[in-house]
Structures are given as C-alpha cells and as structure tokens.
Design an enzyme around this catalytic site. Structure first.
Site, PDB file in Angstrom:
ATOM      1  N   CYS A 127      51.776  46.348  48.704  1.00  0.00           N
ATOM      2  CA  CYS A 127      50.555  46.809  48.584  1.00  0.00           C
ATOM      3  C   CYS A 127      49.974  46.290  47.490  1.00  0.00           C
ATOM      4  CB  CYS A 127      50.365  48.274  48.643  1.00  0.00           C
ATOM      5  SG  CYS A 127      48.627  48.584  48.839  1.00  0.00           S
ATOM      6  N   HIS A 168      53.053  50.213  53.620  1.00  0.00           N
ATOM      7  CA  HIS A 168      53.898  50.969  52.571  1.00  0.00           C
ATOM      8  C   HIS A 168      55.391  51.265  53.392  1.00  0.00           C
ATOM      9  CE1 HIS A 168      51.462  51.573  49.141  1.00  0.00           C
ATOM     10  NE2 HIS A 168      50.351  51.337  49.956  1.00  0.00           N
ATOM     11  N   GLU A 220      57.798  52.814  51.927  1.00  0.00           N
ATOM     12  CA  GLU A 220      58.441  53.780  51.180  1.00  0.00           C
ATOM     13  C   GLU A 220      57.562  54.975  51.927  1.00  0.00           C
ATOM     14  OE1 GLU A 220      56.025  51.959  50.331  1.00  0.00           O
ATOM     15  OE2 GLU A 220      54.839  53.101  48.907  1.00  0.00           O
TER      16      GLU A 220
END
Lengths: 82, 231
Positions: free
Chosen positions: B86, B203, B205
């Site tokens: 990002c 993302h 994660e």
C-alpha cells in the site's frame, strides 16, 4: 538577491484528473456546464541566489528531485526578483 | 534470519505486519525507525502501509527521499527481497525502485474492501507459494492506488513478466467492473526488473489468518521466508 518562484505542477495530458472531474460534476448540479476541468498545484518558493539563472536552476532541480514526479507531471516555473 | 519492518512517521500497518511475521509465520522480525541507516543485518525488508508524512506532496513522496531509502536500495542491489504494501508500494515507485506511479483513484474515494487478485507470476520471492493464475482474496484500503505507467513501461513489464497481481472477478477474469481504482490493465502489484522488489496495493497482512476471512496473504510472507532460507 531574493527571488520568488511560483511552481505549477500539472498532470501530463491524457491522464485522469479525478478531482477535476468531481468538481465538473458538482458544478453541473449547480447549473454550470463546462467542457473540462483540470486541477494543478502551486508552490511558492522564496530563496536567495546570486542570479536569476542560478535561482531558476535550483528550483528546477527541486522540481525534478522532489516536487514533481516526472512520470506523471509537467511543471512550469515563474521566477521573479523580490 | 530477521526481516526489517520500516517505520516512518505515519506508518500504521507496521504492527500488523510484525504480528503476522512473528506470531503467524513464526519468523524473526524487527521494527526499524526510518532514522536507522545500517540495514546490513537484515535479510529482507517490508515497507508497511499507512500515511507516511500525511501523504503530503504525493503519497509516499517524502518517505521515498529519506536516507533510509538509500539503505533499502543497497539491500535491493544485494538481491535481498523488499516488499512494499500500500503506502509502501507508493514509496517504492516514488523512490524509483519500482516503475510507474500510483495516483488518485479514478473515482476519488477511499476504498476499503475485499478484492480478488489473480497471481500473474509465481516466479518471484513473494509469489512462489502460489500457482500462476490462482485467484486469491486480499483486501485493499487506499485512495491513491490507481497504477499508471507510460506505454513503453507497460510493455516492458508485460514482456518481462513483471506484473505480480491483477484485480479480477471471482472467476479470474480481468474486467472494468472489478477494477477498484482505475489502474491500467487492472494492475494491483508489480515486480522490479531483477524480481526481488515487489509492491502491491492490497494488504496481505490483513488476510493472513482464517478468522479475518482469508489467509491467502500469508503465502506471500511464507514465500519470502523460503526464498531467504534458500539464498
């Protein structure tokens, strides 16, 4: 010598300008019809240099290294002595 | 083996990445404040998401000019894997480590939602655990994720297999409707010419544990760890 540079950063032609498009649409709601709206950013830079050529060179370097992204932007520098 | 997670003022996904690396993947990772300049002891680096320097000037522009980025370039030159997520992707393009630029979404709105991504290549340190063409689910959260590159850059990326992920529908088709931000050719993630630097807007994660709705993201981190171990 004291100089003031007004730097204008614009998107290269052909690139989308979502902010301009949104403003155009909002103006249409108010009854104003436009063909196109483009946005730009202006930076006013005060600096001290020995000559206007040196000042212009410095500001140009600043644009290339940080203020503009050469991949997507064109820029103009308007310099004057203050 | 320790992975550096670079923190700038305004990074805000740093702790999520740390949690995934330490607690889910089970590898060593450390948060590294941007004033650190010696990154020699790290085997890899991740630049996490957030709003470094308040997105002033352009998203990622200020962070990309900080001295730590010279150390990141040095790591990249040494072949160490560098991943930007990002805002990290924006920083990598602004620093010149990756081609192209990320500009304001076509519809200028912050979009926070799940996306389907097609894995375009598994020939990289970040995607080796996937099958080429596989569709995975990873969320996005950004307003400046509209990938732009000129024609020459795009064709170079195509010719050299440097597109890592594209936004697709659940069947794996590239369509305009599922392009969340106006990115050229639905590009969601890209690789550097030597393949050891990757940036992506989604993302991973946030999709590394089943409880979060998907654990597809974890394979990116696992690919990285496997690559580091094999070096």
């Amino acid at each position: 010598m004291q100089y003031r540079a007004e730097v204008t950063i614009e998107r290269k032609s052909g690139m989308l300008d979502p902010e301009g498009t949104t403003i155009k649409r909002a103006l249409e709601h108010l009854g104003y019809h436009t063909n196109d709206i483009k946005t730009s950013k202006r930076y006013i830079i005060d600096l001290e240099e020995e000559s206007s050529e040196l000042a212009e060179t410095k500001v140009d370097e600043m644009c290339q290294k940080l203020i503009a992204n050469p991949m997507i932007h064109n820029y103009t520098i308007d310099l004057r002595e203050v | 083996m320790t992975i550096a997670i670079i923190q700038f003022g305004g990074s805000n996904c740093d702790l999520d990445v740390l949690h995934v690396l330490e607690d889910v993947v089970g590898t060593d990772a450390e948060l590294v404040w941007y004033k650190e300049h010696d990154l020699d002891k790290y085997e890899a680096a991740i630049i996490p998401g957030g709003f470094s320097y308040g997105d002033y000037l352009r998203a990622g522009a200020i962070a990309s000019r900080t001295p730590i980025m010279d150390s990141i370039k040095k790591m990249a030159d040494e072949g160490k894997p560098i991943m930007g997520i990002c805002n990290g992707f924006q920083i990598l393009t602004e620093s010149g480590l990756l081609d192209g630029a990320l500009t304001t979404n076509e519809y200028p709105k912050f979009r926070c939602e799940w996306t389907n991504l097609r894995v375009e290549t598994n020939d990289s340190p970040f995607t080796s655990a996937f099958k080429k063409g596989e569709v995975i689910r990873i969320p996005i959260a950004h307003m400046e994720g509209n990938f732009y590159a000129d024609e020459a850059t795009l064709s170079n990326m195509e010719d050299n297999d440097l597109v890592a992920f594209r936004y697709v529908d659940s069947e794996g088709h590239v369509t305009e409707e599922v392009n969340p931000n106006g990115s050229q050719e639905n590009i969601a993630g890209t690789l550097s010419g030597n393949r050891n630097v990757m940036g992506l807007m989604p993302h991973p994660e946030r999709a590394s544990e089943e409880v979060l709705g998907s654990n597809d993201g974890i394979r990116m981190f696992k690919s990285m760890v496997e690559y580091i171990s094999s070096r």
